[in-house]
Design an enzyme around this catalytic site. Structure first.
Site, PDB file in Angstrom:
ATOM      1  N   ASP A   1       0.884  -1.171   0.000  1.00 29.56           N
ATOM      2  CA  ASP A   1       0.000   0.000   0.000  1.00 29.56           C
ATOM      3  C   ASP A   1       0.917   1.215   0.000  1.00 29.56           C
ATOM      4  O   ASP A   1       1.558   1.523   0.998  1.00 29.56           O
ATOM      5  CB  ASP A   1      -0.895   0.004   1.247  1.00 29.56           C
ATOM      6  CG  ASP A   1      -1.901   1.151   1.241  1.00 29.56           C
ATOM      7  OD1 ASP A   1      -1.649   2.166   0.552  1.00 29.56           O
ATOM      8  OD2 ASP A   1      -2.928   1.057   1.930  1.00 29.56           O
ATOM      9  N   HIS A   2       0.992   1.915  -1.139  1.00 35.64           N
ATOM     10  CA  HIS A   2       1.998   2.964  -1.282  1.00 35.64           C
ATOM     11  C   HIS A   2       1.803   4.103  -0.282  1.00 35.64           C
ATOM     12  O   HIS A   2       2.746   4.825   0.022  1.00 35.64           O
ATOM     13  CB  HIS A   2       2.017   3.497  -2.714  1.00 35.64           C
ATOM     14  CG  HIS A   2       0.826   4.330  -3.091  1.00 35.64           C
ATOM     15  ND1 HIS A   2      -0.333   3.787  -3.581  1.00 35.64           N
ATOM     16  CD2 HIS A   2       0.632   5.667  -3.044  1.00 35.64           C
ATOM     17  CE1 HIS A   2      -1.192   4.757  -3.827  1.00 35.64           C
ATOM     18  NE2 HIS A   2      -0.644   5.903  -3.505  1.00 35.64           N
TER      19      HIS A   2
ATOM     20  N   HIS B   1      -6.244   2.253   1.860  1.00 34.13           N
ATOM     21  CA  HIS B   1      -5.413   3.413   2.181  1.00 34.13           C
ATOM     22  C   HIS B   1      -5.848   4.092   3.485  1.00 34.13           C
ATOM     23  O   HIS B   1      -5.059   4.282   4.413  1.00 34.13           O
ATOM     24  CB  HIS B   1      -5.479   4.456   1.065  1.00 34.13           C
ATOM     25  CG  HIS B   1      -4.929   3.988  -0.239  1.00 34.13           C
ATOM     26  ND1 HIS B   1      -3.867   3.128  -0.340  1.00 34.13           N
ATOM     27  CD2 HIS B   1      -5.288   4.279  -1.516  1.00 34.13           C
ATOM     28  CE1 HIS B   1      -3.603   2.903  -1.622  1.00 34.13           C
ATOM     29  NE2 HIS B   1      -4.450   3.592  -2.344  1.00 34.13           N
TER      30      HIS B   1
END
Length: 483
Positions: free
Chosen positions: A177-178, A240
């Site tokens: 998950d960036h 996110h």
């Protein structure tokens, strides 16, 4: 400013979907920047694997074009690029068949870290994992990286976890998950657990509420088909925003070790209250000056998918009981901004008189566009004329703190890929985290589908549907302005 980095051993990194948009925009440019920073060790190899019939030289040209387009001009060093391209290889591969797998197996080296980045759709996770083992390419020391979406509900997430578990142990799986690779997100943990200033106040006794906002100015564009099947809840909130919520609300882990951190995040998800229908607002953007409506872009005039969502939830534990948490995210909003705002309670008594009112402190953690933190405090307005109070920010921009334009701040993908090579899973989701997040999300989605709720229309360039403002106004609060 000289940064200290942990060296890594040499490695073979295979990027499945190596000619795709994510590889072109983020993965390959990020690896080049880490090479430029001296973090790619001598002998490391980066292997693109996809259906395209490239050879090594053809793929190196592809990588070179990617660097030219997506890396800052100040970092495009011809000599460094030439040296980096020597690390690049390519194998045409059939993800669902037999083609290319023997060639990839021959390319892999013994006694070298092997990492496999699955920059492909979830339907290919299982077939790729199975073939990596069937051809002896993956071993018990290999690492596999999978991109979101990790399932579209609890059932599919459990099925994906089961498929990966047939070929890899949990400690080998990196669900990326960036958002968790952003400098500010990690600094949130440093601010909380590395300073005595905030942690004693980090609870319902002192915090009035928390707001998490992820706003975008763009529409769904070419992703309309995908987005119409997911909506903002599945695309943003379940992953996110859930991860941001976990980091802001979790208990201090016993150590800064991967499973210790992820254990505490899991406890937060499991303590989240269900969201009732009056605590959620969904929206779709209308046509505006800068683009078509959501329904036109999604090519579905009857779409009930949300391009905007705002909701209120609570965490039922001792630390946060009674403190509401508000989440909102949407497309085609007024500004591009991602932030977490911890709003502290007002002082219990104002010694300056009622005319000055009461002002609480707000800690704002900015994730984009300008990473940093600021703390809003109350001071006396300079000058004569009595005690007049004003609010000012104690601001820390990471670009200013570094003494440059911020180019030294690694991109999220740069950081996370190198964490994979180091074998550090702290910033990656564990399987039970993913399943717990879906277990909370599924009933919310099922409830509005059962009611056949339609999203509220909102104007592009606004803050979303008017009903989302009432979500806080009913509580005597207001959203921070999107700007």
């Amino acid at each position: 400013m000289v940064s200290r980095v942990i060296p890594v051993d040499t490695f073979d990194l295979v990027i499945f979907g190596g000619t795709g948009d994510l590889a072109r925009r983020k993965i390959l440019p990020g690896l080049y920047v880490r090479f430029l920073a001296g973090q790619i060790p001598e002998g490391a190899r980066i292997v693109g694997a996809a259906r395209s019939e490239f050879d090594d030289d053809g793929y190196r040209s592809f990588v070179s074009e990617s660097i030219a387009e997506f890396v800052a001009k100040s970092k495009q060093d011809k000599t460094a690029i030439s040296e980096f391209l020597k690390c690049i290889h390519y194998v045409p591969i059939d993800a669902l068949g037999k083609g290319g797998w023997p060639d990839l197996a021959k390319l892999m080296r013994l006694d070298t870290i092997r990492a496999f980045y699955l920059s492909v759709g979830p339907r290919l996770f299982g077939p790729l994992a199975e073939r990596l083992h069937a051809h002896g390419i993956a071993n018990d020391k290999s690492r596999i990286v999978v991109e979101k979406p990790f399932g579209r509900d609890l059932k599919s997430a459990c099925a994906l976890n089961a498929v990966l578990a047939e070929s890899f142990e949990e400690h080998q799986i990196y669900r990326i998950d960036h958002y968790l690779g952003k400098e500010t997100v990690q600094n949130l943990m440093a601010v909380r657990f590395g300073n005595i200033l905030f942690e004693p106040l980090w609870n319902s006794q002192y915090v009035d509420h928390i707001q998490i906002t992820v706003a975008e100015t763009v529409g769904v564009g070419g992703r309309g088909g995908y987005y119409d099947k997911s909506g903002a809840m599945r695309d943003m909130v379940q992953n996110h925003m859930m991860q941001l919520l976990c980091l802001i609300a979790m208990e201090p882990p016993s150590t800064f070790e991967p499973d210790a951190v992820r254990d505490e995040k899991l406890k937060v998800i499991r303590a989240l209250d269900p969201v009732e229908s009056h605590e959620i607002v969904r929206g779709q953007y209308l046509e505006g000056e800068n683009g078509a409506s959501y329904q036109i872009e999604a090519e579905n005039p009857d779409s009930h998918a949300e391009s905007f969502i705002a909701l209120r939830t609570h965490i039922s534990n001792w630390r946060w009981n009674g403190t509401p948490i508000y989440l909102r995210t949407g497309k085609r909003l007024r500004a591009r901004v991602s932030e977490i705002a911890v709003v502290f309670k007002d002082p219990p008594h104002s010694i300056f008189g009622p005319q000055e009112g009461r002002r609480g402190n707000v800690l704002v953690i900015r994730l984009q566009p300008d990473e940093g933190m600021n703390l809003r405090v109350t001071i006396k307005e300079p000058g004569p004329g009595g005690m007049r109070l004003i609010e000012v920010p104690l601001d820390m921009s990471f670009a200013e703190a570094l003494g440059n334009d911020g180019d030294d701040i690694p991109d999220a993908y740069e950081r996370l890929i190198m964490d994979v090579i180091r074998g550090n899973q702290t910033l990656f989701m564990r399987g039970d985290e993913v399943e717990a997040a879906w277990a909370w999300t599924d009933p919310i989605i099922a409830a509005w589908e059962d009611r056949h709720d339609k999203p509220k229309p909102y104007d592009p360039g606004s803050s979303g549907p008017e009903d989302s403002l009432m979500l806080l106004h009913r509580d005597g609060r207001r959203w921070r302005e999107i700007r």
